[in-house]
Structure formats: C-alpha cells, structure tokens
Design a protein around this motif. Structure first.
Motif, mmCIF file in Angstrom:
data_model
loop_
_atom_site.group_PDB
_atom_site.id
_atom_site.type_symbol
_atom_site.label_atom_id
_atom_site.label_comp_id
_atom_site.label_asym_id
_atom_site.label_seq_id
_atom_site.Cartn_x
_atom_site.Cartn_y
_atom_site.Cartn_z
ATOM 1 N N GLY A 470 77.908 -56.975 18.103
ATOM 2 C CA GLY A 470 77.311 -56.269 16.998
ATOM 3 C C GLY A 470 75.859 -55.961 17.106
ATOM 4 N N ASN A 497 71.426 -60.861 12.152
ATOM 5 C CA ASN A 497 73.040 -60.885 11.670
ATOM 6 C C ASN A 497 73.682 -62.067 11.263
ATOM 7 N N TRP A 499 77.095 -63.978 10.504
ATOM 8 C CA TRP A 499 78.597 -63.927 10.821
ATOM 9 C C TRP A 499 79.280 -65.077 9.848
ATOM 10 N N VAL A 506 83.177 -58.597 12.574
ATOM 11 C CA VAL A 506 82.165 -57.993 11.715
ATOM 12 C C VAL A 506 81.388 -58.700 11.401
ATOM 13 N N SER A 507 79.887 -58.491 11.542
ATOM 14 C CA SER A 507 78.742 -59.206 10.886
ATOM 15 C C SER A 507 78.848 -59.102 9.030
#
Length: 584
Positions: A470, A497, A499, A506-507
């Motif tokens: 990402g 980001n 997670w 997807v973050s």
C-alpha cells in the motif's frame, strides 16, 4: 642735378635698407612671442597668444636724439613712419599667424601679473598643505609611538600568558592519572549499582513466581506445535515464494551460517509456541504533552533509543560508535544521569534493543555486526554476530533466546543465542530490510523493506504468512501494538499506514505526516496513541481512533526515534541533534 639725384637715391636706398632691417628685426621680435604660460589660467584660450617684446629702449633713444637736436618735424615724421610701419607689419604678421589679439606692453604686463598672482596663490596653498602634512606627520609619529608601546605591552603580556599556559599544561598532566582513576572508580560504582539493581529485580521476579498460583506454560514450550516436527526449511516453507528462495541474492550464498540455516543443529533452541499475554488497559493521555526536560546524550546524531522493560532507563545508540544508558527518574538521584556506556563497534550504530529480562542490550551497526552487551559483566561485549552487509535493526523474542536482525542485503536473520548460530534466513524482499520486530507474545515476525512492502513471518517455520502492500515510497519502520492486532508503518514521504494483521490486503487508515520522511513509529501500551519521529524536527502524536494528530516541537534537527514509557503518559524522542527529549 646728378649729384643731388645720387644723394637722393642713396638716402632713399638707406631708408629702404633701414626699413627692411627694422621690418626684419620687428618680425624676429614678433616670432619671439610670449609662452603659453603667460596666459591666465582662468582664461585658457583655444589658440596660442603671441606677446611681442617691443624694443622700447631703441624707440626712446631715437626720440631723445631728435629732441636734443631740435628736429621736431623730423620727430613727428619719424613717429608717423615708425608707428605706421610697425602697425602695418605687425598686422600682416599676425594675420599670417592667424592671431587676432594683438597684446601690447600693458596686456603683457597684465598677463605676467596674473601669472604671478596665480603662482603666489599656489604657493600659499602649498604652504598650507605642507603645514597640514607636517601636523599629520607629527600625529602619525605620536600614534606610531603609542601603538609601539602598546605592542610591547601586549607582547610582554602574551609571553606571560604563554608561560602560565605551559605551567597549567604541566599541572594538568600531573592531574590526568588522578582523573583517570576517578573515572574508573565512577564507572565501577555505576556497574556495581547496575548489578545490585539487576539482582533486586531477579529476587523480586523469583518471589513473584513463587507466589503465583497459576502453573507456568512449560508444557507448551516442551511440547511444540505438531508442525514443529517438520524441518524449518522444508518444501512447504519455500512454496509460497519459490523464486525468491531458489535464487537468492549473490551475497546471501556467501553469508556466514548459510549452511546452518538449511539444516537443524543439535545445539539449536526450538522457537517456543507463545500465546498472547493479557490485554491490559492503560490510561490515555487526557492532557496535552509538553517538554519536561532534555538530555544531552551524544555529540553526534542519535539513531535509536529503547526503553528498559521494567525500569525508567533508556538506551541510546549514536553515530559516535557508542551506546549509553540514561536514568530518567530515581529517588534522590539526578534525572538524566548516565548509568553505563559501551564502545566496541567500528562504525556508526543503527539500532539497539533490550533483552526481555533487562540484563542485556543488543546493538546493530554499519560495521555489519550485531553485538550483545551484558550488564552483569560491567557492560562488556559477550557475543558478536557477524555478517557481510550493514545491519539496520534488531529485536528479541519474548522468551529471550532468539534475536532477529535485518540487513541491507534484503534479508532478515534469526539468531539462536544459545548456539550463537543463524538458524533462519528470511528472503522475500527485493530491497534493503529496514526494520524487524516480533509481535508481542507471539512467534510472528514483522519486517519492513525499502521495496514499499511489509511481510509477516512465522519464526518457527520461516514461512511468509502475509504481505502488506500500500505504500508508494520506501518504508522506513514498522511496529505492532501491544494487543497484537494493529500494525503501523511509515515511509520516506511521511505517510503512515495502519493495518489489521487479520486483513492485510487493505490498510485501515492513512495519516499524512509529510512532506518530510517519517523515520520511526511507536505505539503506546494501550495501542490508542501513535508517536511518529519526523525529519522536519517534529514529534507527531496521532490518536488511532480519530486520526487526530498534534505536533511536539523541540528538536533542532531531524527526529530519528520515539518511544513511550511503561504507562503511556510520557513520550521519549531522540534525533540528529544528539538530544533525548522527555515529553510528559
């Protein structure tokens, strides 16, 4: 008649001869004109003025002769002829010369007088300038004498100071052995103090274990998961990324212990099966943070700080090739006091990490080694793990028997401290691995790389279980919350980001702390707050739930590392200015 004609002719010839002679003499006198200097300086004509020298003495002589002889008419005729011929001749001569002004004796006198006046004025000016120059010369001589005396005084004072300096140097040399003995005594006292503190901690831990009614999880460590019966480098571990494991970097084939990582050794310790500890709630920060105090830890930039597992002692690693321990809070002792220091690396230090029991410290360096320092032995180096490329960071397993490190050769390695061997080499990233950390109370290992990805590994099997993709820029650091579900990572453009390890595709959220790079992130013990070390000299504190961030200015240069205390109410930061700031 003939006689008279002859006399008349002779008279006429003599008159013509006299005229010609007079004309020639007058022309010669006209040619001897006055020089250009005779002209006044104020007029400065464009053409040269000719001032004839009129023979006044000859004219007066002839007049006197005629007057004494009583020849009045002859004198009148003479004057008419004299002045007529002279005026005609002078006019013709001046016309040929191109001069229109015909000065007479009065004009010549006036010109000479003007020149004389100019000379007198120049003489007066020169006299005044000479007087002023004499006065200036006297002043200059006096100043020269004054400064010469001052120079002599300064030279004498300098010689005395040099003598005093030499004596002070000799005095200092005589005190150096005593200073060295005092430093050694202080270091020995600090080491004894550290040993006493460690012994007290061990006694308290043993008492707590004896009073604990719950049985230890020894059966889990003695009876590992059924999958442990397989080799840590079986075909299943290489299946997900067969290309990476079959074609590793060329330098990995020459790395030490490459053969040991493929076959288990009898002295190797098996990675225990860990269960997550209890998720305790910690108080969140209700009031804004402010700078409490600063510690001048190093003269060169600090690359990493790490907090002691149980005590308010922070370790700092610097570019000056040394690590130091600093006391943050103590009863009756000075805050910010250095407890211990160690040197042994041949290049800059990139990271440091405390052992779970708090009695050891691991450091990584640009000299391609990982060193283990034992406080019970006075902070000496007890183990050196060598590699071929610079090491960026390290982290201990919660059991304390294993140490993970990451390198610039795109690999991460797991070291068994008992056998002092590399038991596992993790190859998947395509660029330098910048950070490595174990998830709390888990066998999962999180790596962060400059290839813009994060990887989650099973340390028992060496299998990559998840990939986090990402980031658009190289990742600098990653960490996990104490709960073990949330992962935070930062990159070189300041993007953070968040997670969820259960959903790595997807973050969860993104926070922009740019445009400068974010160097390190750290979770508070509760996992509700995230601290970010930024290259713009700010420490940013982000609330994980609301993603609201605040800035803490206090560093004069890039911030390289951040950490929370055990309760989560204090933030520690260190940067390139060599300072450790405590925000409370």
């Amino acid at each position: 008649m003939s006689v008279r004609r002859t006399e008349r002719a002779s008279e006429v010839f003599s008159e013509e001869a006299m005229r010609s002679a007079e004309e020639e003499a007058f022309e010669e006198m006209l040619m001897e004109a006055a020089p250009p200097t005779a002209v006044s300086r104020n007029l400065r004509p464009s053409k040269q003025q000719i001032v004839p020298k009129i023979p006044e003495a000859v004219d007066d002589f002839l007049r006197n002769v005629l007057q004494r002889a009583g020849l009045g008419r002859t004198m009148i005729s003479f004057e008419e002829e004299w002045y007529g011929s002279a005026q005609k001749l002078m006019t013709q001569t001046l016309r040929r010369a191109g001069v229109l002004l015909v000065p007479d004796a009065l004009t010549h006198r006036q010109l000479i007088q003007a020149q004389l006046d100019t000379v007198h004025r120049d003489t007066d000016l020169l006299r005044q300038e000479v007087l002023h120059a004499g006065e200036r010369l006297l002043r200059t001589q006096r100043e020269r004498d004054f400064y010469r005396l001052q120079y002599q005084r300064v030279a004498e004072h300098k010689s005395r100071l040099m003598e005093d300096l030499h004596q002070l140097k000799k005095h200092l040399q005589s005190y150096r052995p005593a200073l060295r003995r005092l430093e050694d005594t202080i270091q020995e006292a600090l080491r004894k103090k550290m040993l006493l503190s460690l012994k007290k901690d061990r006694v308290q831990n043993s008492k707590a274990l004896n009073q604990d009614t719950e049985a230890p999880h020894s059966e889990d460590t003695r009876a590992p998961h059924s999958e442990d019966t397989r080799s840590p480098h079986s075909e299943d571990t290489r299946a997900p990324h067969s290309e990476d494991t079959r074609a590793p970097h060329s330098e990995d084939t020459r790395a030490p212990h490459s053969e040991d990582t493929r076959a288990p050794h009898s002295e190797d310790t098996r990675v225990p099966t860990c269960s997550r500890g209890p998720e305790t709630e910690h108080e969140t920060m209700e009031t804004p943070l402010s700078l409490s105090y600063s510690i001048r830890a190093h003269k060169l930039p600090i690359s990493c700080i790490h907090l002691h597992p149980r005590k308010l002692i922070v370790a700092s690693a610097s570019d000056d090739r040394s690590w130091r321990l600093w006391l943050l809070q103590a009863h009756g002792e000075k805050v910010g006091q250095m407890v211990l220091t160690g040197e042994g690396h041949s290049d800059w230090l990139s990271g440091c990490s405390f052992h779970p029991d708090g009695g050891k410290l691991a450091t990584t360096s640009g000299d391609s080694t990982v060193r283990l320092w034992d406080f019970s032995r006075g902070g000496g180096c007890v183990l050196t793990l060598s590699h071929s490329r610079p090491t960026w960071g390290c982290c201990f397993h919660s059991c304390g028997h294993f140490l993970a490190s990451c390198y610039a050769d795109r690999t991460a390695r797991l070291w068994d401290l008992s056998s002092q061997r590399c038991t596992l080499t993790l190859r998947r990233h395509t660029a330098s691995v910048n950070s490595v950390c174990f998830l709390p109370f888990s066998d999962l290992l999180l790596t962060c790389s400059a290839d813009k990805t994060l990887a989650l590994w099973d340390a028992r099997l060496g299998v990559c279980t998840a990939i986090f993709q990402g980031h658009q820029h190289p990742c600098n650091h990653s960490t996990c919350s104490m709960a073990g579900h949330t992962v935070a990572s930062c990159d070189s453009c300041g993007i953070i980001n968040l997670w969820d390890i259960r959903k790595p595709a997807v973050s969860m959220a993104t926070v922009d702390a740019g445009p400068r790079a974010a160097n390190q992130v750290a979770f508070s013990p509760s996992g509700r707050t995230l601290a970010v070390a930024c290259s713009d000299g700010l420490v940013r504190v982000v609330e994980v739930d609301s993603l609201v961030s605040s800035s803490l200015p206090g560093h004069r240069d890039s911030v390289q590392s951040v950490a929370f205390d055990h309760r989560g109410g204090t933030v520690l930061s260190a940067g390139s200015d060599g300072l450790i700031n405590v925000w409370a």
